[in-house]
Every structure is written in structure tokens, then in C-alpha cells.
Write a protein that holds these residues in place. Structure first.
Motif, PDB file in Angstrom:
ATOM      1  N   ALA A  24       0.825  -1.201   0.000  1.00  0.00           N
ATOM      2  CA  ALA A  24       0.000   0.000   0.000  1.00  0.00           C
ATOM      3  C   ALA A  24       0.857   1.248   0.000  1.00  0.00           C
ATOM      4  CB  ALA A  24      -0.926   0.008   1.210  1.00  0.00           C
ATOM      5  N   SER A  25       0.334   2.268  -0.609  1.00  0.00           N
ATOM      6  CA  SER A  25       0.989   3.562  -0.597  1.00  0.00           C
ATOM      7  C   SER A  25       0.012   4.608  -0.085  1.00  0.00           C
ATOM      8  CB  SER A  25       1.495   3.942  -1.988  1.00  0.00           C
ATOM      9  OG  SER A  25       0.423   4.051  -2.914  1.00  0.00           O
ATOM     10  N   GLY A  26       0.553   5.602   0.563  1.00  0.00           N
ATOM     11  CA  GLY A  26      -0.276   6.643   1.132  1.00  0.00           C
ATOM     12  C   GLY A  26       0.118   6.940   2.560  1.00  0.00           C
ATOM     13  N   ARG A  27       0.088   8.168   2.899  1.00  0.00           N
ATOM     14  CA  ARG A  27       0.514   8.573   4.231  1.00  0.00           C
ATOM     15  C   ARG A  27      -0.363   8.029   5.345  1.00  0.00           C
ATOM     16  NH1 ARG A  27       2.569  14.782   4.879  1.00  0.00           N
ATOM     17  NH2 ARG A  27       4.537  14.590   3.709  1.00  0.00           N
ATOM     18  N   THR A  28      -1.639   7.834   5.050  1.00  0.00           N
ATOM     19  CA  THR A  28      -2.586   7.445   6.078  1.00  0.00           C
ATOM     20  C   THR A  28      -2.882   5.957   6.092  1.00  0.00           C
ATOM     21  OG1 THR A  28      -4.470   7.969   4.631  1.00  0.00           O
ATOM     22  CG2 THR A  28      -3.653   9.711   6.086  1.00  0.00           C
ATOM     23  N   PHE A  29      -1.956   5.142   5.598  1.00  0.00           N
ATOM     24  CA  PHE A  29      -2.167   3.705   5.566  1.00  0.00           C
ATOM     25  C   PHE A  29      -2.574   3.159   6.926  1.00  0.00           C
ATOM     26  CE2 PHE A  29      -0.374  -0.508   6.421  1.00  0.00           C
ATOM     27  CZ  PHE A  29      -1.112  -1.273   5.527  1.00  0.00           C
ATOM     28  N   SER A  30      -1.887   3.582   7.958  1.00  0.00           N
ATOM     29  CA  SER A  30      -2.159   3.057   9.289  1.00  0.00           C
ATOM     30  C   SER A  30      -3.531   3.440   9.813  1.00  0.00           C
ATOM     31  CB  SER A  30      -1.081   3.518  10.272  1.00  0.00           C
ATOM     32  OG  SER A  30      -1.063   4.929  10.381  1.00  0.00           O
ATOM     33  N   SER A  31      -4.202   4.367   9.166  1.00  0.00           N
ATOM     34  CA  SER A  31      -5.535   4.788   9.581  1.00  0.00           C
ATOM     35  C   SER A  31      -6.640   3.953   8.947  1.00  0.00           C
ATOM     36  CB  SER A  31      -5.761   6.260   9.238  1.00  0.00           C
ATOM     37  OG  SER A  31      -4.846   7.093   9.929  1.00  0.00           O
ATOM     38  N   TYR A  32      -6.280   3.069   8.031  1.00  0.00           N
ATOM     39  CA  TYR A  32      -7.254   2.264   7.301  1.00  0.00           C
ATOM     40  C   TYR A  32      -7.351   0.851   7.843  1.00  0.00           C
ATOM     41  CZ  TYR A  32      -7.628   5.739   3.566  1.00  0.00           C
ATOM     42  OH  TYR A  32      -7.860   6.877   2.836  1.00  0.00           O
ATOM     43  N   ALA A  33      -8.576   0.390   7.925  1.00  0.00           N
ATOM     44  CA  ALA A  33      -8.795  -1.038   8.088  1.00  0.00           C
ATOM     45  C   ALA A  33      -8.522  -1.698   6.739  1.00  0.00           C
ATOM     46  CB  ALA A  33     -10.227  -1.313   8.532  1.00  0.00           C
ATOM     47  N   MET A  34      -7.991  -2.898   6.766  1.00  0.00           N
ATOM     48  CA  MET A  34      -7.626  -3.596   5.538  1.00  0.00           C
ATOM     49  C   MET A  34      -8.297  -4.958   5.488  1.00  0.00           C
ATOM     50  SD  MET A  34      -5.613  -1.412   4.079  1.00  0.00           S
ATOM     51  CE  MET A  34      -5.007  -2.466   2.754  1.00  0.00           C
ATOM     52  N   GLY A  35      -8.498  -5.428   4.281  1.00  0.00           N
ATOM     53  CA  GLY A  35      -9.124  -6.727   4.137  1.00  0.00           C
ATOM     54  C   GLY A  35      -8.783  -7.394   2.828  1.00  0.00           C
ATOM     55  N   TRP A  36      -9.189  -8.638   2.726  1.00  0.00           N
ATOM     56  CA  TRP A  36      -9.037  -9.416   1.505  1.00  0.00           C
ATOM     57  C   TRP A  36     -10.396  -9.929   1.059  1.00  0.00           C
ATOM     58  CZ3 TRP A  36      -4.621 -10.081  -1.350  1.00  0.00           C
ATOM     59  CH2 TRP A  36      -3.409  -9.710  -0.746  1.00  0.00           C
ATOM     60  N   PHE A  37     -10.629  -9.849  -0.229  1.00  0.00           N
ATOM     61  CA  PHE A  37     -11.831 -10.378  -0.847  1.00  0.00           C
ATOM     62  C   PHE A  37     -11.433 -11.307  -1.982  1.00  0.00           C
ATOM     63  CE2 PHE A  37     -13.135  -6.644   1.339  1.00  0.00           C
ATOM     64  CZ  PHE A  37     -14.468  -6.822   1.679  1.00  0.00           C
ATOM     65  N   ARG A  38     -12.380 -12.093  -2.438  1.00  0.00           N
ATOM     66  CA  ARG A  38     -12.100 -12.954  -3.571  1.00  0.00           C
ATOM     67  C   ARG A  38     -13.323 -13.065  -4.464  1.00  0.00           C
ATOM     68  NH1 ARG A  38     -11.427 -18.766  -0.392  1.00  0.00           N
ATOM     69  NH2 ARG A  38     -13.644 -19.084   0.135  1.00  0.00           N
ATOM     70  N   GLN A  39     -13.051 -13.320  -5.726  1.00  0.00           N
ATOM     71  CA  GLN A  39     -14.092 -13.501  -6.719  1.00  0.00           C
ATOM     72  C   GLN A  39     -13.814 -14.799  -7.454  1.00  0.00           C
ATOM     73  OE1 GLN A  39     -16.881 -11.168  -7.797  1.00  0.00           O
ATOM     74  NE2 GLN A  39     -17.396 -13.244  -8.428  1.00  0.00           N
ATOM     75  N   PRO A  41     -14.947 -18.006 -10.049  1.00  0.00           N
ATOM     76  CA  PRO A  41     -15.727 -18.134 -11.281  1.00  0.00           C
ATOM     77  C   PRO A  41     -17.184 -18.466 -10.994  1.00  0.00           C
ATOM     78  CG  PRO A  41     -13.631 -19.255 -11.506  1.00  0.00           C
ATOM     79  CD  PRO A  41     -13.762 -18.875 -10.050  1.00  0.00           C
ATOM     80  N   GLY A  42     -18.080 -17.686 -11.559  1.00  0.00           N
ATOM     81  CA  GLY A  42     -19.499 -17.932 -11.396  1.00  0.00           C
ATOM     82  C   GLY A  42     -20.065 -17.560 -10.043  1.00  0.00           C
ATOM     83  N   LYS A  43     -19.283 -16.893  -9.216  1.00  0.00           N
ATOM     84  CA  LYS A  43     -19.742 -16.523  -7.888  1.00  0.00           C
ATOM     85  C   LYS A  43     -19.577 -15.029  -7.654  1.00  0.00           C
ATOM     86  CE  LYS A  43     -18.932 -19.143  -4.392  1.00  0.00           C
ATOM     87  NZ  LYS A  43     -18.228 -19.887  -3.303  1.00  0.00           N
ATOM     88  N   GLU A  44     -20.310 -14.543  -6.683  1.00  0.00           N
ATOM     89  CA  GLU A  44     -20.214 -13.139  -6.315  1.00  0.00           C
ATOM     90  C   GLU A  44     -18.941 -12.886  -5.514  1.00  0.00           C
ATOM     91  OE1 GLU A  44     -24.955 -11.997  -5.950  1.00  0.00           O
ATOM     92  OE2 GLU A  44     -23.783 -12.335  -4.139  1.00  0.00           O
ATOM     93  N   ARG A  45     -18.578 -11.619  -5.442  1.00  0.00           N
ATOM     94  CA  ARG A  45     -17.454 -11.237  -4.615  1.00  0.00           C
ATOM     95  C   ARG A  45     -17.709 -11.654  -3.180  1.00  0.00           C
ATOM     96  NH1 ARG A  45     -17.003  -5.136  -4.349  1.00  0.00           N
ATOM     97  NH2 ARG A  45     -18.577  -5.469  -2.711  1.00  0.00           N
ATOM     98  N   GLU A  46     -16.704 -12.200  -2.543  1.00  0.00           N
ATOM     99  CA  GLU A  46     -16.854 -12.768  -1.218  1.00  0.00           C
ATOM    100  C   GLU A  46     -15.841 -12.184  -0.243  1.00  0.00           C
ATOM    101  OE1 GLU A  46     -16.871 -17.253   0.813  1.00  0.00           O
ATOM    102  OE2 GLU A  46     -15.766 -16.868  -1.042  1.00  0.00           O
ATOM    103  N   PHE A  47     -16.327 -11.812   0.903  1.00  0.00           N
ATOM    104  CA  PHE A  47     -15.447 -11.363   1.969  1.00  0.00           C
ATOM    105  C   PHE A  47     -14.624 -12.533   2.481  1.00  0.00           C
ATOM    106  CE2 PHE A  47     -14.919 -11.308   6.600  1.00  0.00           C
ATOM    107  CZ  PHE A  47     -14.068 -10.221   6.739  1.00  0.00           C
ATOM    108  N   VAL A  48     -13.348 -12.306   2.685  1.00  0.00           N
ATOM    109  CA  VAL A  48     -12.460 -13.343   3.185  1.00  0.00           C
ATOM    110  C   VAL A  48     -11.992 -13.030   4.598  1.00  0.00           C
ATOM    111  CG1 VAL A  48     -10.286 -14.579   2.860  1.00  0.00           C
ATOM    112  CG2 VAL A  48     -11.674 -13.931   0.869  1.00  0.00           C
ATOM    113  N   THR A  49     -11.408 -11.855   4.769  1.00  0.00           N
ATOM    114  CA  THR A  49     -10.861 -11.493   6.069  1.00  0.00           C
ATOM    115  C   THR A  49     -10.630  -9.997   6.144  1.00  0.00           C
ATOM    116  OG1 THR A  49      -9.000 -11.892   7.602  1.00  0.00           O
ATOM    117  CG2 THR A  49      -8.509 -11.887   5.243  1.00  0.00           C
ATOM    118  N   ALA A  50     -10.542  -9.480   7.356  1.00  0.00           N
ATOM    119  CA  ALA A  50     -10.267  -8.067   7.572  1.00  0.00           C
ATOM    120  C   ALA A  50      -9.477  -7.888   8.850  1.00  0.00           C
ATOM    121  CB  ALA A  50     -11.564  -7.259   7.636  1.00  0.00           C
ATOM    122  N   ILE A  51      -8.775  -6.779   8.921  1.00  0.00           N
ATOM    123  CA  ILE A  51      -7.975  -6.458  10.089  1.00  0.00           C
ATOM    124  C   ILE A  51      -8.111  -4.969  10.375  1.00  0.00           C
ATOM    125  CG2 ILE A  51      -5.876  -6.071   8.723  1.00  0.00           C
ATOM    126  CD1 ILE A  51      -4.301  -7.327  11.092  1.00  0.00           C
TER     127      ILE A  51
END
Length: 123
Positions: A24-39, A41-51
Motif C-alpha cells: 500500500a501507498s499513502g501517508r494514512t495507511f495506518s488509519s485504514y482497516a484492511m481486508g481481503w476479498f475474492r471472486q 468463477p461464477g460466484k459473487e465477490r466474497e469477503f475473506v478477512t479483515a484487520i
């Protein structure tokens, strides 16, 4: 604004492991919650994890809990996803995302995301 670039995807056999990284780039990176999603084949975007921004709280989808681990290093501006015991059902394009609120990520809402990295798990 946060710019995100994922890497680490690839082809693995079921039961194998991969480690994805999000730079990630940006001065305020530490101010953001972060997560991973996945898509998948044939399925909707799915939440995987967040921190949370501090790293004190983590959340996982039931489908990956116990197998995937999210971590962040605010000093390095990176978020990683360690994926173990991979299953064919994990095959998808994985991308990281950022938002001001952890709860938003868990709900599938985010303000920034990367281009994604392909993860393919063969049987």
C-alpha cells in the motif's frame, strides 16, 4: 487515498499453501482497516478477512477460518494473507481492500482496492 497492489498468487495443489501480499501507498495507511476479498468463477465477490487499523482485531469468513491468517505491518505498509490447507473451492481472484471502518470491510464495502492476483488450487 490508498493505492493497493497484490502479489503472490499462483497455482498450487490442494492442501498446499500460498502467501499473498498487498503493498500500500499513502501517508494514512495506518488509519485504514484492511481486508481481503475474492471472486471465484461464477460466484459473487466474497469477503475473506479483515484487520483493524491497529491490528488488534481480525475477522474471518467461516469458510477460511483456521486456514487463513491476515496480518499487517504498518511500518512497511503491507498486508499479508497466509493461506494454508488450500482447497479447490479457494480458487479465485484475490484482492485487498481498504476502508476507514473495519465493519465496512466485513460488510463488503470498501473505498479502495487493488487489481487482484489469481489463486488456482488444483485437486
Amino acid at each position: 487515498q490508498v493505492q493497493l497492489v497484490e502479489s503472490g498468487g499462483g497455482l498450487v495443489q490442494a492442501g498446499g499453501s500460498l502467501r499473498l501480499s498487498c503493498a500500500a501507498s499513502g501517508r494514512t495507511f495506518s488509519s485504514y482497516a484492511m481486508g481481503w476479498f475474492r471472486q471465484a468463477p461464477g460466484k459473487e465477490r466474497e469477503f475473506v478477512t479483515a484487520i483493524s487499523w491497529s491490528g488488534s482485531s481480525t475477522y474471518y469468513a467461516d469458510s477460511v477460518k483456521g486456514r487463513f491468517t491476515i496480518s499487517r505491518d504498518n511500518a512497511k505498509n503491507t498486508v499479508d494473507l497466509q493461506m494454508n490447507s488450500l482447497k479447490p473451492e479457494d480458487t479465485a481472484v484475490y484482492y485487498c481492500a481498504a476502508d476507514r471502518k473495519t465493519a465496512s470491510l466485513v460488510a463488503g464495502i470498501f473505498g479502495s482496492w487493488g487489481q487482484g492476483t489469481q489463486v488456482t488450487v488444483s485437486s
